[in-house]
Scaffold this motif. Structure first.
Motif, PDB file in Angstrom:
ATOM      1  N   TRP A  84       4.956 -14.971   3.216  1.00  0.00           N
ATOM      2  CA  TRP A  84       3.508 -14.783   3.121  1.00  0.00           C
ATOM      3  C   TRP A  84       3.130 -13.854   1.978  1.00  0.00           C
ATOM      4  CZ3 TRP A  84       0.733 -18.360   4.918  1.00  0.00           C
ATOM      5  CH2 TRP A  84       1.124 -19.053   6.064  1.00  0.00           C
ATOM      6  N   GLU A 105       1.153 -12.090   7.532  1.00  0.00           N
ATOM      7  CA  GLU A 105       2.420 -11.365   7.376  1.00  0.00           C
ATOM      8  C   GLU A 105       2.468 -10.169   8.317  1.00  0.00           C
ATOM      9  OE1 GLU A 105       4.947  -8.135   5.988  1.00  0.00           O
ATOM     10  OE2 GLU A 105       2.772  -8.159   5.669  1.00  0.00           O
ATOM     11  N   PRO A 157      -2.948 -14.472   3.787  1.00  0.00           N
ATOM     12  CA  PRO A 157      -1.497 -14.414   3.937  1.00  0.00           C
ATOM     13  C   PRO A 157      -0.982 -13.021   4.275  1.00  0.00           C
ATOM     14  CG  PRO A 157      -2.101 -14.767   1.633  1.00  0.00           C
ATOM     15  CD  PRO A 157      -3.336 -14.950   2.443  1.00  0.00           C
TER      16      PRO A 157
END
Length: 516
Positions: free
Chosen positions: A148, A104, A100
């Motif tokens: 995220w 991001e 994540p």
């Protein structure tokens, strides 16, 4: 292999990360909140063609940009600390946690970086429609970035979608969507972003009231207040709703955090929620014989309703969670903390036996060790816990921070209702007392956000990853002096950055909206 480090290095590493997170969280919520408000203002300009709205939007964009720049700087340092100060953590779960954060950086951050340039420098170079789209996409990029990052944080609170690989001593992702769309992540995202919108609204209302106090730019101030107060009221109400959802999500994978939030030691059916209370400062451990509270007032059965959606449900307290023996939802008996620690030690020993057997080419012993590990891996992190009392987070900090957050959430709802009533039904521009109330509410918006962060992060201690990895096994093996040095360097640097930002913001506010 993971290293178990038991020195003051743990405390200093935690302090350094907490320092960076606290400063970073000063800037992020305001970025999210101002993005929505200035987007609405530019939409008004696009629909009406009135230059007043362009002037208004540009003023708040200027403040957004100042805040955004400093927030990015602190955020980058925060992410680098995972590698420098928490290398065991990064090794153990980097395959999951890194995904994540990578998304991001690649998607959200570059999206923000692209469109923010158009938003600031494209007023006379692109069409009004494209500029409006760039403004909203800048805000959307910041929101996706928050998504995220909060997915990564939610996974630390409720690890899902992974399996432990004994060959690499790493947890590996097996279900990306379970990680990305876990109920914990979804609820955390909405609650966090909405709280940012509340802060943005509080900030705009407060600054606009300063203009009224100074008898300047009355139309600009009142128009800004109307938009911000509506955004704030809707966000504050929805934030209360998602807060209820957060309580339910915490109760499932993190019952100890919920117990700390309530100063709740002895489990019961139909448990009440503490509305007002003062903890007993003499209470040090769960079994020291001291009463948890000096006084308290409860809302009957409300904790059971919050935690299990049933008013007569059993909610375990700190004592129950440590001593075990109560009935779980599946009908089995809860293990005691001592039993979990023993199973954690068994898992660690089985992992070592598995690796030794593999190195010796003894496949039969490796198979036996792997089976033992699989049976106990859910308690792996408990093997690093020395004392059952270490499993209890800081109860006073968690308890009081939770109440500060909740009380301020209620205050913000009332605040925006009063502001909207005065701006539509009375002459707010002449009410100096309310101007001062609005100005003094700005720091309360920051306090509420920091209190919520404390509940989320301090309430899950001692875990870096819930039940899987305690902080004492997650840090890097560094010289404690180097961590202390960088702590004070960051403290000075971040403080200078904060003072500089406040100074630049005040200068921009005093200058006011520019004439086109």
């Amino acid at each position: 292999m993971l290293e178990h480090i038991d020195t003051s290095l743990i405390d200093w590493s935690r302090a350094q990360f907490a320092l960076t997170a606290i400063y970073h969280w000063i800037f992020v919520p305001l970025t999210l909140g101002l993005a929505v408000i200035m987007g609405i203002m530019e939409t008004m300009y696009y629909r009406t063609g009135d230059e007043f709205w362009k002037r208004t939007a540009k003023f708040w964009m200027k403040l957004f940009g100042i805040n955004f720049a400093v927030g990015v700087a602190t955020g980058l340092i925060l992410e680098f600390e995972f590698g420098t100060n928490w290398s065991n953590y990064s090794w153990f779960v980097g395959d999951i946690f890194g995904a994540p954060l990578a998304i991001e950086g690649i998607l959200a951050f570059f999206m923000e970086a692209t469109f923010i340039a158009v938003m600031f420098f494209g007023w006379d170079k692109v069409s009004r429609k494209f500029h409006l789209a760039s403004t909203w996409l800048t805000g959307l990029g910041a929101t996706i970035s928050a998504w995220w990052i909060l997915v990564a944080n939610a996974w630390m609170q409720n690890p899902v979608g992974m399996e432990f690989n004994p060959d690499t001593v790493r947890n590996e992702m097996v279900d990306f969507w379970a990680v990305a769309l876990s109920p914990t992540a979804v609820n955390k995202f909405f609650h966090t972003v909405l709280s940012g919108w509340v802060l943005g609204a509080v900030f705009v209302v407060g600054v606009a009231c300063w203009f009224l106090l100074k008898k300047r730019d009355k139309k600009f101030a009142l128009s800004s207040i109307k938009i911000a107060a509506w955004v704030g009221l809707v966000s504050a109400v929805l934030s209360a709703w998602t807060g209820d959802g957060s309580g339910y999500q915490v109760a499932q994978p993190q019952p100890m955090k919920l117990a700390a939030m309530e100063g709740y030691y002895e489990g019961q059916q139909g448990a009440g929620l503490v509305a007002i209370g003062m903890l007993n400062p003499e209470k040090k451990t769960y079994d020291d014989g001291q009463a948890p509270f000096l006084f308290r007032m409860e809302i009957p059965k409300m904790l059971s309703l919050l935690a299990e959606r049933k008013m007569d449900a059993f909610v375990p307290g700190i004592t129950d969670l440590l001593e075990g023996g109560y009935e779980l939802k599946d009908g089995t008996k809860a293990l005691s903390a001592e039993e979990k620690i023993e199973r954690g030690k068994t898992a660690i020993a089985a992992l070592a036996a598995y690796r030794d057997a593999n190195a010796a080419g003894n496949k039969e012993d490796a198979k036996i060790a792997a089976k033992t590990l699989k049976e106990n891996v859910a308690y792996f992190g408990y093997g690093y816990i020395k004392d059952v009392n270490d499993l209890v987070p800081n109860v006073p900090l968690t308890f009081y921070a939770f109440r500060v957050m909740v009380m301020l959430g209620g205050y913000f709802i009332l605040f925006f209702i009063v502001i909207l009533f005065l701006v539509y039904k009375r002459d707010l521009s002449k009410m100096k007392w309310m101007h001062w109330v609005a100005l003094l509410t700005i720091p309360l918006g920051y306090l509420a956000g920091q209190a919520g962060r404390e509940v989320a992060e301090c309430g899950r201690q001692p875990w870096a990853i819930q039940d899987m990895l305690p902080v004492n096994a997650a840090i890097s093996k560094l010289d404690v002096g180097s961590v202390q040095t960088t702590f004070f360097i960051f403290l000075v640097l971040f403080t200078i950055m904060l003072i500089a930002e406040i100074g630049i913001l005040l200068k921009a506010i005093k200058k006011g909206p520019e004439n086109n």
